[in-house]
Design a protein around this motif. Structure first.
Motif, PDB file in Angstrom:
ATOM      1  N   ALA A   9      52.953  27.318  11.627  1.00 35.25           N
ATOM      2  CA  ALA A   9      52.382  28.653  11.811  1.00 35.25           C
ATOM      3  C   ALA A   9      51.260  28.655  12.855  1.00 35.25           C
ATOM      4  O   ALA A   9      50.916  29.706  13.385  1.00 35.25           O
ATOM      5  N   LEU A  10      50.714  27.481  13.163  1.00 35.73           N
ATOM      6  CA  LEU A  10      49.637  27.396  14.145  1.00 35.73           C
ATOM      7  C   LEU A  10      50.193  27.535  15.556  1.00 35.73           C
ATOM      8  O   LEU A  10      51.280  27.049  15.855  1.00 35.73           O
ATOM      9  N   VAL A  11      49.432  28.181  16.404  1.00 33.45           N
ATOM     10  CA  VAL A  11      49.796  28.289  17.814  1.00 33.45           C
ATOM     11  C   VAL A  11      48.699  27.584  18.602  1.00 33.45           C
ATOM     12  O   VAL A  11      47.530  27.945  18.503  1.00 33.45           O
ATOM     13  N   ILE A  33      52.469  39.720  14.867  1.00 34.16           N
ATOM     14  CA  ILE A  33      51.835  38.406  14.891  1.00 34.16           C
ATOM     15  C   ILE A  33      50.338  38.653  14.788  1.00 34.16           C
ATOM     16  O   ILE A  33      49.783  39.439  15.554  1.00 34.16           O
ATOM     17  N   ILE A  34      49.704  37.996  13.852  1.00 38.81           N
ATOM     18  CA  ILE A  34      48.274  38.188  13.640  1.00 38.81           C
ATOM     19  C   ILE A  34      47.543  36.942  14.116  1.00 38.81           C
ATOM     20  O   ILE A  34      47.817  35.846  13.651  1.00 38.81           O
ATOM     21  N   GLY A  35      46.629  37.121  15.053  1.00 38.38           N
ATOM     22  CA  GLY A  35      45.819  36.020  15.561  1.00 38.38           C
ATOM     23  C   GLY A  35      44.481  35.994  14.855  1.00 38.38           C
ATOM     24  O   GLY A  35      43.830  37.030  14.713  1.00 38.38           O
ATOM     25  N   MET A  36      44.094  34.825  14.392  1.00 36.49           N
ATOM     26  CA  MET A  36      42.822  34.673  13.686  1.00 36.49           C
ATOM     27  C   MET A  36      42.042  33.499  14.261  1.00 36.49           C
ATOM     28  O   MET A  36      42.044  32.412  13.688  1.00 36.49           O
ATOM     29  N   LEU A  48      42.351  34.649  25.097  1.00 35.21           N
ATOM     30  CA  LEU A  48      43.558  33.880  25.375  1.00 35.21           C
ATOM     31  C   LEU A  48      44.754  34.415  24.585  1.00 35.21           C
ATOM     32  O   LEU A  48      45.874  34.455  25.098  1.00 35.21           O
ATOM     33  N   LEU A  49      44.525  34.857  23.359  1.00 35.17           N
ATOM     34  CA  LEU A  49      45.596  35.476  22.574  1.00 35.17           C
ATOM     35  C   LEU A  49      46.090  36.745  23.244  1.00 35.17           C
ATOM     36  O   LEU A  49      47.293  36.994  23.334  1.00 35.17           O
ATOM     37  N   ALA A  50      45.148  37.544  23.740  1.00 36.29           N
ATOM     38  CA  ALA A  50      45.531  38.782  24.428  1.00 36.29           C
ATOM     39  C   ALA A  50      46.325  38.466  25.693  1.00 36.29           C
ATOM     40  O   ALA A  50      47.325  39.130  25.995  1.00 36.29           O
TER      41      ALA A  50
END
Length: 57
Positions: A9-11, A33-36, A48-50
């Motif tokens: 699940a980790l990116v 997809i939820i980035g935390m 970076l997620l964006a």
């Protein structure tokens, strides 16, 4: 959730690598997809997620 499932699940990696992973998840049927980000550098991680999300679309 097993440890292996949690690791899957980790990116990690560059924005391009994250975009590839996001595309794989979308192809598998993910609609969200939820980035935390959770480190001291969470604001940079959010950027970076964006960037990765922009690369997917």
């Amino acid at each position: 959730m097993t440890e292996d499932e949690a690791r899957q699940a980790l990116v990690t990696g560059s924005s391009a690598q994250a975009a590839e992973r996001f595309a794989e998840l979308a192809e598998a049927g993910a609609t969200r997809i939820i980035g935390m980000p959770f480190t001291e550098d969470r604001f940079r991680q959010s950027e970076l997620l964006a960037e990765a999300a922009r690369l997917v679309t």
